[in-house]
Design an enzyme around this catalytic site. Structure first.
Site, short mmCIF file in Angstrom:
data_model
loop_
_atom_site.label_atom_id
_atom_site.label_comp_id
_atom_site.label_asym_id
_atom_site.label_seq_id
_atom_site.Cartn_x
_atom_site.Cartn_y
_atom_site.Cartn_z
CG ASP A 84 -0.03 -0.01 2.53
OD1 ASP A 84 0.35 -1.12 2.92
OD2 ASP A 84 0.28 1.05 3.09
CG ASP A 123 2.35 4.75 5.61
OD1 ASP A 123 1.93 3.62 5.88
OD2 ASP A 123 2.63 5.59 6.46
#
Ligand SMILES: [Zn+2]
Length: 269
Positions: A209, A211
């Site tokens: 992902d 952040d």
């Protein structure tokens, strides 16, 4: 297997790595002065060599990043003969160009954890060198093991946060402003405890992902992280297999031997 296995190489990673092992693998229950490790250690043949595997979070993911028994895990591996550890892990990216599916082999680490026991030396003023927290030989093996599906970054600074919560946007922006590229919750004290026991150690990080500070939407969710991890797990496991095959030698490298002349406070089998 008739005799007790003495694997020189270990993987500490997610429970997905169990499928590296066939029916001939054995499960070792190991006790340590620090209690039981996250799970019994699986030992079997992978890529033609004897490999140990320890699921960092337990067989059923029962340990949170801040409750993983890091001291017991490293001690247990060292006590069965392990000298070199590849440590695949999931990370958030602080770099806009390093999206989910990017693999990074960190060369630096920043510790933002708190309250985790991070040494085996409570007495005697022993201070191991940690300027370069990862083994260059193992990093080289990982970097040379890239797979076409996953872009690979050969250097990165990984900040290890306490968790289990994700970072705030402000924390995430602050980390990125320092030039740090990855955020993770388990890379410390794992790396330093390996160093203290004179085991070579390298992290292999898979970005799941962007952040919080880089994400315009809702921020990071656990569901999105697990989904991204699952999606890239097959090629990532291929990369880790390549790295297992590429690791040369079965003993600690010269640079990861840090206790010359130091009287250890323990005796390992
Ligand atoms: Zn080394």
């Amino acid at each position: 297997m008739s005799s007790v296995p003495r694997p020189a190489l270990a993987i500490i990673g997610g429970s997905g790595f169990y499928d590296f092992f066939g029916d001939d693998a054995v499960s070792l229950e190991v006790d340590t002065p620090y209690g039981a490790p996250s799970a019994p250690i699986t030992v079997g043949q992978v890529e033609g060599r004897q490999v140990a595997f320890l699921p960092r979070h337990g067989r059923k993911h029962e340990f949170s990043p801040h409750t993983v028994p890091y001291q017991a895990n490293l001690w247990a591996l060292r006590s069965i003969g392990v000298r070199r550890i590849l440590a695949p892990c999931a990370v958030g990216s602080l770099h806009a160009d390093w999206g989910p599916g990017t693999v990074a082999v960190p060369d630096q680490l920043v510790d933002r954890t708190s309250g985790r026991p991070q040494t085996f030396f409570d007495n005697g003023g022993v201070h191991v060198s940690f300027a370069d927290p990862y083994c260059d030989e193992l990093r080289g093996a990982a970097i040379g093991s890239a797979v076409p599906e996953l872009p690979l970054q050969s250097t990165a600074t990984m900040v290890v946060v306490q968790g289990p919560r994700f970072s705030t946007r402000a924390e995430s922006r602050w980390f990125a402003a320092q030039g740090w590229e990855l955020v993770n919750m388990t890379g410390f004290p794992e790396a330093v405890l390996a160093r203290e026991l004179e085991m070579c150690y390298a992290a292999i990080a898979l970005v799941t992902d962007l952040d919080a500070g880089l994400e315009a939407g809702e921020g990071v969710s656990a569901a999105a992280v697990f989904a991204a991890f699952e999606q890239n797990l097959v090629p990532f496991k291929g990369l880790v297999r390549n790295a297992i095959a590429a690791v040369e030698g079965t003993d600690t490298c010269a640079r990861c031997r840090v206790h010359a002349g130091v009287t250890l406070p323990f005796e390992l089998p």
